[in-house]
Structures are given as C-alpha cells and as structure tokens.
Design a protein around this motif. Sequence first.
Motif, PDB file in Angstrom:
ATOM      1  N   PRO A   1       0.852  -1.180  -0.390  1.00  7.88           N
ATOM      2  CA  PRO A   1       0.061  -0.330  -0.511  1.00  7.88           C
ATOM      3  C   PRO A   1       1.147   1.161   0.354  1.00  7.88           C
ATOM      4  O   PRO A   1       0.459   2.310  -0.645  1.00  7.88           O
ATOM      5  N   LYS A   2       1.855   1.455   0.205  1.00 10.89           N
ATOM      6  CA  LYS A   2       2.948   2.721   0.799  1.00 10.89           C
ATOM      7  C   LYS A   2       4.075   2.960  -0.502  1.00 10.89           C
ATOM      8  O   LYS A   2       4.802   3.729  -0.622  1.00 10.89           O
ATOM      9  N   ALA A   3       3.862   1.605  -1.578  1.00 11.91           N
ATOM     10  CA  ALA A   3       5.168   1.603  -2.543  1.00 11.91           C
ATOM     11  C   ALA A   3       3.873   2.428  -3.503  1.00 11.91           C
ATOM     12  O   ALA A   3       3.137   2.470  -3.960  1.00 11.91           O
ATOM     13  N   THR A   4       5.188   3.016  -5.095  1.00 14.68           N
ATOM     14  CA  THR A   4       4.458   3.745  -5.849  1.00 14.68           C
ATOM     15  C   THR A   4       4.215   2.838  -6.885  1.00 14.68           C
ATOM     16  O   THR A   4       4.596   1.674  -6.789  1.00 14.68           O
ATOM     17  N   SER A   5       3.659   2.803  -7.853  1.00 15.62           N
ATOM     18  CA  SER A   5       2.963   1.762  -8.943  1.00 15.62           C
ATOM     19  C   SER A   5       3.540   0.912  -9.425  1.00 15.62           C
ATOM     20  O   SER A   5       3.746  -0.296  -9.483  1.00 15.62           O
ATOM     21  N   PRO A   6       5.429   1.569 -10.103  1.00 12.84           N
ATOM     22  CA  PRO A   6       5.830   0.399 -11.037  1.00 12.84           C
ATOM     23  C   PRO A   6       5.949  -0.666  -9.497  1.00 12.84           C
ATOM     24  O   PRO A   6       6.396  -1.935 -10.105  1.00 12.84           O
ATOM     25  N   VAL A   7       6.760  -0.513  -8.022  1.00  9.64           N
ATOM     26  CA  VAL A   7       7.226  -1.226  -7.297  1.00  9.64           C
ATOM     27  C   VAL A   7       6.350  -1.779  -6.563  1.00  9.64           C
ATOM     28  O   VAL A   7       6.588  -3.418  -6.233  1.00  9.64           O
ATOM     29  N   GLN A   8       4.639  -1.647  -7.277  1.00  3.53           N
ATOM     30  CA  GLN A   8       3.551  -2.448  -6.686  1.00  3.53           C
ATOM     31  C   GLN A   8       3.442  -3.077  -7.682  1.00  3.53           C
ATOM     32  O   GLN A   8       3.858  -5.005  -7.534  1.00  3.53           O
ATOM     33  N   ASP A   9       3.617  -3.688  -8.768  1.00  6.07           N
ATOM     34  CA  ASP A   9       4.247  -4.335 -10.216  1.00  6.07           C
ATOM     35  C   ASP A   9       4.966  -5.669  -9.345  1.00  6.07           C
ATOM     36  O   ASP A   9       5.099  -6.987  -9.973  1.00  6.07           O
TER      37      ASP A   9
END
Length: 607
Positions: free
Chosen positions: A156-164
């Motif tokens: 939940p706290k990561a940026t979108s590319p990192v979430q992927d």
Amino acid sequence: MSNWQADPLHPIAVLVDELRAEDVTLRLNAIHRISTICIALGPERTRAELLPFLQESLDDDDEILVALAEELGAPFVEYVGGPDHAHTILPLLEHLAGVEETLVRDKAAQSANAVCNLLSQDQVDEYFVPLVRRLATGEWFTSRTSATALFAAAYPKATSPVQDELIKMFSKLCDDDTPMVRRASAKELGAFAKKLPHDQLIQDLLPAFRKLAGDDQDSVRLLTVDAMIAIAEQLNEVECKSLLGQSMKSLVTDRSWRVRYMVADHFIQLAKAAGQDIVREDLVAAFVSLLKDQEAEVRTAAAGQIPGFAELTDRDTILARLLPCIRDLSTDQSQHVRAALGSQISGLAPQLGKDATIEHLLPLFLQLLKDEFPEVRLNIISKLEVVNNVIGIELLSKALLPAIVQLAEDKQWRVRQAIIEYIPLLGKQLGVDFFDDQLANLCMGWLGDPVFSIREAATINLRKLTEVFGVGWAKETIIPKVVEMGQNVNYLYRMTTVFAITTMAPALDVDSIRTSILPSVETLAADRIPNIRFNVAKAFEVLSASLASQPGGPDLVKESLLPSIENLLGDPDADVRFFAEKAAEKARAVANGETQAVSEEVVMTDA
C-alpha cells in the motif's frame, strides 16, 4: 577504537558486559533495557554507535534474538530520531529475518512491518522494498519465508511500478522449489490479497492461489483455506462462483484429511464470504459431505459449525439435509464427535422453532444425556438454556427431568456440578411449588457429596435459590435442613453446615440470622474439631459483614456475635485464634457503626 570501547562506563560498554554474561536471564534483561540505553545516548549516538554494535553482536541464543526482534518494533523508532530515521533499524531486522529459528524470523517480520507503517513512500521505495527484494531472492529458504510476510505492509505504501514488482516477486515465491517457502506464501496470501485492487487480485494473484491450492504438499494446500476466504471476501457472488467454485469443491473433497479438516473448521467463514447463492447451490452438499467424512477429526470440526451454518440456510434445508446427518452424529462411534455435537446442537433450536425442536431435537437431547462419555452429557447440560428460550422451561423440564435426576447422581463430578448450576434457572422458571416437590431433596443431597467442589457448588446453589424464592422460603424450607446437618456425628456434614451458612449469609435478613442461624453456629463454635472451629470464626466474620448495613444488625453483632467470637480468642488452637482475631476486628467495627467493614471475601477451608 569506538568511543564506548575506550570508556568502561559508557552505556554500550556496560551493555557489552551484560550481554557476555553466562546467565541467559541477565542477557535478556540487558536486551530489555536497550530503550533506557537509547535514552542515555540520544537518537544520533543510538544510530551511530548502538545500532552498529547490535549488528555486530547478533550471534547469540535464540531467546536473546527473539527479545531483540521484539524490542526493534515501532516503539523503538522514537529512540533513533522518529519516522525520518526509522529505516536505520531495517538492516538489523533484515539480519534477524534470515536466521534459522522460526520464532526469531516471525518476530523480526512483525517488527519490520510495524516500522514500515511509519515510513514515507520514498523511504519504502528506497529502503524497505530493497530489503524485501534481498530476502525474497536469498539463497537460503529462511530469508525467502520471512519475505512472504512483508508484502502486505509494503504494497500500500509503494509507488505503482514498485507495486507491480512486488506482485511478481510474491507470485514467484508461491512457485518456489522449497515447500517451506510455498507454505509461508500460502499463509500470507490472504493478507496480501486484501491489499490489492480488485482487478489485480483477479489478474495477478488468483493464478498464484490456484497453484498453491493444487500443490502436491497437503501442508501447503490446507493453508490456502484462509487465503480462499480472504479472496472470496473481495469478490462478488458471481465472481466467487466462477473463479473460486472449483477450488472450493477440490478442497472439500481433498485426498488429505488435514485439508478437509481445515475446510470444515472454517466452513462458516467460507460460506459467509461466498454468498447465499453458492451456499444454496454448492455448499450445503459440501457441508453434508464433511459431516459424513470418514475421518472423525473432520466430522468433529464440521459438527462445531452446525448452528452457524444453519443460520445461513432455511428451515426446510436444515430438516431435509442436515438433520439426518445430525442423527447419525448423535450415535457416532467417536466420543469426540458426539461431544462436539452436544455442545452445538442446542443452537439449532432458534432456527427450527418450538414444534420442530420438540419433535426432532428433544429426542436427541435425551439420547445424548444418556451418553456413556461424560463430556457429551456435560456439553448438553451447559447449553440447555438456548432450548429453554425456544420451547419454554416447563416443557423442557418435564421432558428432561428424569434425565436430570439421573445425572444428579452421575459418577463424574463435573456432570453433577453442571446440573447444580442449572438448578436455579429451573427453579426460577418452574416456581417454588415444583421445586419443593421435585428438586429440593436433590439439592440437599449434594451438600453431603464426597467431592468438595460439589459441596461448595451446592452451598452457592442454596444462596442463589434464596435470592430467587426469598428469605421466607429459605427460613422455612432450607435453613432447618442445613441446621440439622450441623448436629450430625459425621464431621463432613458439620463442616458443610458451616460452609452453607457462610455462603447463604449475604442473602439472609437479621431475623433469620438471629433465630435460625446463630444458635447452630454458636453450637459449632464449641466443636471438638479445630477445622470446624476456625471455619466458624470465618463464618462469624461473614455474618458480621452481612449484618453491618441491615437495621438492627450492628446491635445483633454486639449482643450475640462478639461474645461468641471472644470465646474463640482463647481457643487452644493457633489457627482458630488467628481467624477469631480477624472476626473480632470486623465485628467490633460493625458494632461501633463502621459499616465500611462490609464485604471482605472470606475463603473457607476444607480439611
């Protein structure tokens, strides 16, 4: 050389000495004092000196490492300078998350997640995600198992590319060659699924779930039950049926009884998450299958889910599909299955209503009340109040009275005790006439039981009945029989009289105590057995407290109780004199109008 190495009084130098002690307790105390050392050092020196030292000193007993992992959680963040510096704790936790001992790794993962919750998005991307990446790609399975527990906090706290990237990393762990890593992934899958957006859950995580649900290790498959419930809660009924329906059926009929047991034990949660349509079309048949399972452990778990699952169905389904299985379970060859059924079957009464309960459940109650296994009988008795609320106590008591009388003499004392606790409810609902006719002699008989716990419960029962029927009833019906026991040649009966009087005293009035209780107590105060005499002293203390706030009570204490207590002060037995002193102190306070002396608990003693 570091500053602390040159100064033997430096807080870290003191910590080093304590951590080198042979006694594990001393080393544990040193770990638990780390926060105090941090306060002495201040945030900057804690980061510069203490954390590096701890990083170098991690080779220790597992007990010490567990304590350290606990200390390095969210509260420790303030000692390193607050959230802006929270990431400085992570290298220590990363090391702990890779050790061999499971408990250490679990505590380290918990603390790492707690620290992650305090990090900013930039800190998560810069420090926490690289930590997860290193653990997830570690050579040893220990670090990879720890990594699985960190994704739910990081995502939940990561940026979108990192979430992927996190989703791909987790999916890879779900397909790991090592069963222990797949097991950890299955355990953490549900928590991670709750953090994902709906579309990504279906597209990216559902395939990983299906792989784990079909794993060749049953220890992995059984952990997917929780994950399936968590995923089902994120889907609508149509999606749940189309995407999870086959997995549900596979787990219910799994070749491993341990997997089926896990499904049975979580069946209510699964049914609620799946929705009414799936319950009606698929899960009723699945539940029936579990109730008929060949393994007793599975049937036991399923029996514990009966009332909760019945609430999700209708009355006709209960009668047509579930009740035949319940009848079979009531005669199951496993006593544990019957015991589980006994603790749950009464929960069906509200679903069935009065007529169906009388027709279908009462015969099963009577059957289970005669079961040879005590726990079955005990479980039925303890839940009868639910049935009483549906069919009424009069009908219930008439149907069950013969069984209750029989159980009152059961050879298992816990069963007799359970019946005693049920008597005040019967008495309140049925009235004094029925009680005097059917149950009074039963209650008095328990006062002579060979088991102390039964005698104690029987005296408490008399007090509750006095509160139900009133002091007048007790004075006429119960107190004469209790007083009569005080004249018995058997020591046990005389002792029980003292107990009964002490227990009933708070529910009696001044007149009852004066005319019915005191003569008997004064006689017992001269008993030849010291144990009886010092329990009489305790009884005097309770009577004084009971009389303190009643009109005329203090006068009765002054006129009658105090002289009797003062006689006991000269008793040859030291224990009698000790308790007489306590009783005299209370009685004098009451006689002098100090009513705050009321309600001190007195523990009776049975030799």
